[in-house]
Design a protein around this motif. Structure first.
Motif, PDB file in Angstrom:
ATOM      1  N   ASP A  33      72.351  20.247  -7.059  1.00 50.01           N
ATOM      2  CA  ASP A  33      71.871  21.557  -7.501  1.00 50.01           C
ATOM      3  C   ASP A  33      70.473  21.386  -8.076  1.00 50.01           C
ATOM      4  O   ASP A  33      70.289  20.763  -9.121  1.00 50.01           O
ATOM      5  N   SER A  34      69.494  21.935  -7.383  1.00 50.04           N
ATOM      6  CA  SER A  34      68.102  21.776  -7.816  1.00 50.04           C
ATOM      7  C   SER A  34      67.802  22.511  -9.108  1.00 50.04           C
ATOM      8  O   SER A  34      66.770  22.250  -9.750  1.00 50.04           O
ATOM      9  N   ASN A  35      68.662  23.420  -9.514  1.00 48.05           N
ATOM     10  CA  ASN A  35      68.425  24.167 -10.745  1.00 48.05           C
ATOM     11  C   ASN A  35      68.954  23.449 -11.981  1.00 48.05           C
ATOM     12  O   ASN A  35      68.742  23.906 -13.100  1.00 48.05           O
ATOM     13  N   GLU A  36      69.680  22.362 -11.768  1.00 50.22           N
ATOM     14  CA  GLU A  36      70.226  21.602 -12.887  1.00 50.22           C
ATOM     15  C   GLU A  36      69.447  20.303 -13.068  1.00 50.22           C
ATOM     16  O   GLU A  36      68.729  19.853 -12.168  1.00 50.22           O
ATOM     17  N   SER A  37      69.603  19.701 -14.254  1.00 43.31           N
ATOM     18  CA  SER A  37      68.905  18.454 -14.549  1.00 43.31           C
ATOM     19  C   SER A  37      69.589  17.272 -13.861  1.00 43.31           C
ATOM     20  O   SER A  37      70.700  17.383 -13.325  1.00 43.31           O
TER      21      SER A  37
ATOM     22  N   ASN B 139      73.587  16.429 -12.444  1.00 40.44           N
ATOM     23  CA  ASN B 139      73.821  16.114 -11.037  1.00 40.44           C
ATOM     24  C   ASN B 139      74.385  14.714 -10.831  1.00 40.44           C
ATOM     25  O   ASN B 139      75.046  14.456  -9.819  1.00 40.44           O
TER      26      ASN B 139
ATOM     27  N   HIS C 172      62.242  21.243 -19.465  1.00 39.03           N
ATOM     28  CA  HIS C 172      63.508  21.359 -18.750  1.00 39.03           C
ATOM     29  C   HIS C 172      64.212  20.004 -18.666  1.00 39.03           C
ATOM     30  O   HIS C 172      65.425  19.930 -18.795  1.00 39.03           O
TER      31      HIS C 172
ATOM     32  N   ILE D  70      62.371  18.682 -10.209  1.00 37.91           N
ATOM     33  CA  ILE D  70      62.046  20.091 -10.467  1.00 37.91           C
ATOM     34  C   ILE D  70      61.042  20.272 -11.583  1.00 37.91           C
ATOM     35  O   ILE D  70      60.411  21.320 -11.685  1.00 37.91           O
ATOM     36  N   SER D  71      60.841  19.252 -12.442  1.00 38.79           N
ATOM     37  CA  SER D  71      59.889  19.418 -13.536  1.00 38.79           C
ATOM     38  C   SER D  71      58.523  18.853 -13.184  1.00 38.79           C
ATOM     39  O   SER D  71      57.682  18.683 -14.042  1.00 38.79           O
TER      40      SER D  71
END
Length: 686
Positions: A490-494, A498, A600, A647-648
């Motif tokens: 999940d790219s929205n989670e850290s 994951n 994040h 993602i960050s």
């Protein structure tokens, strides 16, 4: 304690131990000729009750008298006690010389008094002699009964280290009938038990046949005793072979010389001991190695010979690529896992991880590690295990294991009970000290290892306090881990969510790359063509003449696995890069920018990230065959960290390292990347 002189004395073992007594003058002459300085240091030592080693070279003895060397090889058990007696005789001769020098010297000048020592042990070093070769010294797994009784040399890694104990060396007994006094020695093979003679050993004409003896008070001599276990090196085994182990007994000055994880070369005598008595179990003879000399080879771990012509090839390669250095770097990186298409970021990260930075000591005296750690997180089939295995081949010392570990020791260290005694058994990180530890299925490690691995990765030590064993073991190793994400990534989670790995553990990894297998028809076609071409190329290489292939210049036409191993080892040994002001400015600016925006994924934006940037920049400078860290190296390190931030990421944006490919004009592309980073950093540069 020796008995009074008025009694008849007899040594029950004299008939066996003194059969080479006639060689004592020759042995003393050898010691005085080649080791007079060592004897002088022993005589001048202030402690007279210690056990002193006198290390001789077997090659020197072979040149001095081949007959004596042959006897030492064929019957070390009978010859070494006489060699120790010859050391006492040589001490007396050197002592006479020292006293004569003192008499001729200035009487007002204070001099340390020379005293003859009672415990001097001759230790045989076979380095540089024919006994060092495999023909005369087999591996641990090939030791057989025919090797019993001769001087053997075994090479391996210490996997267990027992505590230091005290055992009896000899006892004095007295016959109650004729007052004959004699010595008895314990048998290590029989559990260090002393067996009294059936009748009085007196040699007098009366022929005393008494069997009644009494122990003389305060006559017991004791020795330090330690038992370790060594295992043959996994790198030297044939495919499918299981590494064998051998218990080794250390005595007197040899105790506490090695610890779990050390590479050693042990010279000694193969013997056997009775296994412990267990009901309804047959009692067997177990092999046992009684050490005469132990040499740690941790400093000699490299084992990679780099001839001068190979070094010249490296220098010529960089001279040819001076105008386009990044293109030359990419030629080297293409030699890493050539069977895998693309993945430029991963191959660069593997190279930087294996090369590593420079260890330094901060103002408080604490050592800051120079070995980077790397973690691959990816879907199945993305080549994680392929990179692990190839990295293990590139490293001159490596251990491959899984998160659960291949033995009860797991990743760190454990205490095991063997024969009623607690001993330490080294795990994968300790055995890989000074090399690379590849851990597949990193998320499946034990709960105990999860807490212990924090210290092992950052402080490079493992503190042990188990079953009364309190010690600290070294783990100066590079950790290369691979794991699958928990379910669908999940790219929205850290990363912590994951991978189910804690934030403190993730922060210890310098590089964390995410490989996501997304459907891309164009990329799938290219990868399939590459794999098929690799298969065709392998068949062509197999059919070609190897003699023609070996004439190609090394490191210029093709970077093969042996060439890459030599190159990585050479740049690690030669270059100690230092940061320039420009590199410091770029690294400092990027770190400050990450601290401001990296809210994040806070576990990754710590001070450890700044140290990671420095290590990776130094590793890139080594990869580029330089001794200083320039702005190019700093930006290359930033691009690696950007791929690691997913993602960050604040500059690159695409966190999937699976899509990275080799560029056609890397030097021109670098100019664009540099300008993009400089614009992003802006006011943070100085």
């Amino acid at each position: 304690m020796p008995p009074p002189a008025q009694h008849e004395e007899f040594d029950a073992a004299d008939g066996e131990a003194s059969k080479y007594a006639e060689h004592a003058p020759k042995l003393a002459e050898f010691l005085c000729s080649f080791h007079s300085d060592d004897l002088r240091h022993i005589l001048l030592h202030p402690e007279s009750t210690l056990h002193f080693p006198l290390v001789i070279d077997f090659a020197e003895l072979l040149d001095f008298d081949p007959g004596l060397a042959k006897i030492l090889y064929n019957d070390p058990k009978g010859f070494l006690p006489d060699f120790d007696s010859a050391a006492q005789r040589a001490q007396s001769e050197v002592l006479c010389i020292l006293k004569k020098c003192e008499a001729l010297g200035n009487p007002d000048e204070p001099r340390p008094s020379a005293v003859q020592k009672g415990f001097v042990h001759v230790r045989v070093n076979v380095c540089g002699s024919p006994l060092e070769f495999p023909e005369s010294s087999p591996s641990i797994g090939k030791v057989r009964v025919k090797h019993r009784g001769i001087l053997l040399t075994l090479k391996g890694t210490v996997i267990r280290s027992g505590g230091v104990k005290m055992i009896e060396g000899k006892r004095w007994y007295q016959c109650r009938k004729c007052n004959c006094r004699f010595r008895c020695y314990p048998e290590l093979e029989a559990g260090n038990r002393i067996t009294l003679p059936a009748s009085c050993p007196s040699m007098s004409s009366k022929g005393c046949q008494s069997a009644s003896f009494q122990l003389i008070g305060d006559s017991i001599t004791c020795h330090d005793y330690q038992e370790i276990k060594i295992q043959e090196s996994v790198q030297l085994l044939d495919v499918g072979s299981i590494p064998r182990s051998m218990p080794v007994i250390l005595m007197d000055d040899l105790v506490d010389l090695v610890k779990a994880g050390d590479d050693v070369i042990v010279t000694g005598i193969l013997s056997a001991k009775w296994s412990s008595d267990v009901k309804d179990v047959r009692c067997n003879l177990d092999p046992m190695f009684i050490a005469n000399y132990v040499r740690r080879t941790n400093e000699l771990k490299s084992g990679i010979d780099i001839p001068e012509e190979i070094i010249k090839d490296f220098e010529l390669f960089w001279a040819e690529n001076r105008a386009t250095p990044l293109e030359g770097r990419n030629k080297i990186l293409k030699g890493i896992c050539p069977q895998i298409f693309g993945l430029f970021t991963v191959k660069l990260a593997v190279a930087l991880t294996l090369i590593g930075g420079v260890q330094h000591v901060d103002a408080s005296g604490t050592k800051v590690r120079g070995e980077p750690h790397m973690l691959l997180v990816g879907d199945p089939g993305t080549g994680k295990s392929q990179f692990l295995k190839f990295a293990a081949k590139l490293s001159n010392r490596s251990v491959i294991t899984t998160g659960l570990g291949s033995t009860s020791a797991g990743l760190t260290v454990t205490a095991v009970k063997d024969g009623g005694e607690w001993m330490l058994e080294a795990g994968a990180l300790v055995l890989a000290d000074g090399g690379l530890c590849c851990i597949d299925e990193f998320d499946s490690m034990r709960e105990h290892d999860r807490t212990t691995i924090h210290e092992a990765m950052e402080q490079q030590t493992i503190s042990v306090a188990k079953a009364g064993l309190v010690t600290t073991l070294s783990t100066r190793t590079t950790v290369f881990g691979a794991t699958n994400p928990k379910g669908q990534y999940d790219s929205n989670e850290s990363l912590s969510v994951n991978t189910t790995l804690s934030g403190p553990l993730l922060s210890r990894f310098d590089i964390v790359l995410v490989l996501l297998d997304k459907k891309n028809p164009k990329l799938d076609g290219i990868i399939s063509s590459h794999i098929l071409a690799q298969s065709t190329k392998a068949e062509e290489n197999k059919a070609s003449d190897p003699a023609v292939k070996s004439t190609q210049p090394l490191g210029i036409k093709e970077w093969t696995l042996p060439c890459l191993r030599r190159y990585i080892h050479y740049v690690k040994q030669r270059f100690k890069p230092v940061l320039t002001k420009e590199a410091e400015s770029v690294i400092s600016g990027y770190y400050q920018l990450q601290r401001r925006d990296g809210t994040h994924n806070a576990a990754r934006t710590t001070v450890r990230m700044l140290e990671s940037l420095i290590r990776l920049a130094q590793a890139h400078a080594r990869l580029m065959f330089r001794n200083e860290v320039t702005r190019l190296d700093a930006i290359a390190a930033i691009l690696c960290i950007e791929s690691s931030m997913t993602i960050s990421a604040i500059i690159d944006g695409d966190g999937n390292a699976l899509n990275s490919n080799f560029q056609e004009n890397p030097d021109q592309e670098y100019i664009k990347e540099e300008q993009k980073i400089r614009d992003k950093l802006g006011d943070y540069l100085y």
